[in-house]
Motif scaffolding. Structure first.
Motif, PDB file in Angstrom:
ATOM      1  N   SER A 148      43.922  47.036  46.698  1.00  5.74           N
ATOM      2  CA  SER A 148      42.729  47.759  46.248  1.00  5.74           C
ATOM      3  C   SER A 148      42.124  47.034  45.059  1.00  5.74           C
ATOM      4  O   SER A 148      42.772  46.198  44.414  1.00  5.74           O
ATOM      5  N   GLY A 149      40.883  47.374  44.744  1.00  7.27           N
ATOM      6  CA  GLY A 149      40.207  46.753  43.614  1.00  7.27           C
ATOM      7  C   GLY A 149      39.675  45.375  43.945  1.00  7.27           C
ATOM      8  O   GLY A 149      39.634  44.952  45.104  1.00  7.27           O
ATOM      9  N   SER A 150      39.272  44.648  42.907  1.00  4.79           N
ATOM     10  CA  SER A 150      38.713  43.308  43.113  1.00  4.79           C
ATOM     11  C   SER A 150      38.952  42.449  41.882  1.00  4.79           C
ATOM     12  O   SER A 150      39.243  42.948  40.796  1.00  4.79           O
ATOM     13  N   GLY A 151      38.832  41.161  42.088  1.00  4.87           N
ATOM     14  CA  GLY A 151      39.017  40.200  41.013  1.00  4.87           C
ATOM     15  C   GLY A 151      38.946  38.803  41.579  1.00  4.87           C
ATOM     16  O   GLY A 151      38.240  38.555  42.568  1.00  4.87           O
ATOM     17  N   THR A 152      39.695  37.890  40.986  1.00  2.00           N
ATOM     18  CA  THR A 152      39.734  36.511  41.476  1.00  2.00           C
ATOM     19  C   THR A 152      41.179  36.034  41.541  1.00  2.00           C
ATOM     20  O   THR A 152      42.052  36.506  40.808  1.00  2.00           O
ATOM     21  N   VAL A 153      41.417  35.100  42.446  1.00  2.00           N
ATOM     22  CA  VAL A 153      42.689  34.392  42.561  1.00  2.00           C
ATOM     23  C   VAL A 153      42.372  32.912  42.510  1.00  2.00           C
ATOM     24  O   VAL A 153      41.590  32.417  43.329  1.00  2.00           O
ATOM     25  N   ALA A 154      42.918  32.229  41.505  1.00  2.00           N
ATOM     26  CA  ALA A 154      42.617  30.812  41.303  1.00  2.00           C
ATOM     27  C   ALA A 154      41.103  30.596  41.253  1.00  2.00           C
ATOM     28  O   ALA A 154      40.582  29.608  41.784  1.00  2.00           O
TER      29      ALA A 154
END
Length: 249
Positions: free
Chosen positions: A195-201
């Motif tokens: 759930s949610g959001s963001g960034t990976v690398a």
């Protein structure tokens, strides 16, 4: 899914694919899918399931691998041919060693829908015929700790009462700021967005996204406001994974 000895590679996150099971249960599958058609040794498949109150999986057989079910919302009733009956609720975990063969059913509890995560872990050939077994852990039995900018619950790994025949780690991670995930040398693994959001690398990552890691690496996760992921890694068996429906040969 046919026999697979090689693994696809990707430089960035992939979107999970919608799967509708024959019983009417819907899932978001991370792998194997059209965009990532292989298994991820030692892992056979991973998906997030959504079971409506009038749906579920009637008694059916499995053999040749281990199952980890981890609940996200609601409850799921489990019964099996070993005589076990258990209901797992939010953040509870169940482990089934199918081994030489087991039958089980899965239905939503209390007349309410449920959502959870299911991981299939291959058994090495030498243990395919091991005795079937079952184990579970409630949420309060799973160790939880703050680490940097994240809260981490260890579903499988150091401190968890659940273990498998495959050396592995399964973390439920709520990222409030930033957190770095490292895959041990000679292990493979993946991240899945719950759930949610963001960034990976530095690349966008949200619910239903999947990032495979087929060699040791470290990646930094950054949350927008909230980002919940599971981070799974394990030691490959180096053996072909042959999935035939509910069996892994």
């Amino acid at each position: 899914m046919t026999e697979s000895e090689s693994q696809a590679s990707t430089d960035g996150p992939l979107s999970g694919e919608r799967v509708r099971h024959g019983t009417g249960v819907n899932s978001t599958r991370a792998f194997p899918t059209e965009s990532y058609p292989d298994n991820l040794d030692p892992f056979v498949l991973f998906e997030q399931f959504y079971i409506d109150p009038d749906k579920g999986f009637p008694m059916h057989p499995h053999r040749g691998f281990e199952i980890v079910s981890y609940m996200i919302e609601g409850g799921m009733e489990h019964e099996d041919s070993l005589g076990v009956a258990n209901t797992a609720y939010e953040n509870d975990a169940m482990r089934i060693t199918t081994g030489s063969g087991i039958r089980h059913s899965e239905f939503p509890a209390d007349g309410q829908a449920c959502t959870g995560l299911q991981l299939w872990v291959n058994l090495p050939q030498a243990k395919k015929d091991t005795e079937p077994d079952y184990g579970d852990a409630t949420a309060d039995a799973l160790p939880t700790a703050e680490q940097g900018g994240a809260t981490i619950t260890t579903v499988i790994g150091e401190g968890s009462p659940i273990s498998l025949h495959t050396p592995m780690e399964y973390l439920d991670v709520s990222v409030a700021d930033a957190w770095t995930w490292s895959v041990p040398a000679e292990w493979s693994g993946f991240l899945y967005g719950v759930s949610g959001s963001g960034t990976v690398a530095g690349q966008s990552f949200t619910d239903g996204d999947f990032l495979p890691a087929t060699d040791s690496r470290s990646v930094t996760l950054q949350s927008d406001e909230s980002l919940r992921v599971v981070a799974v890694s394990g030691r490959p068996h180096g053996e072909p994974i042959r999935q035939r429906g509910p069996y892994v040969l």
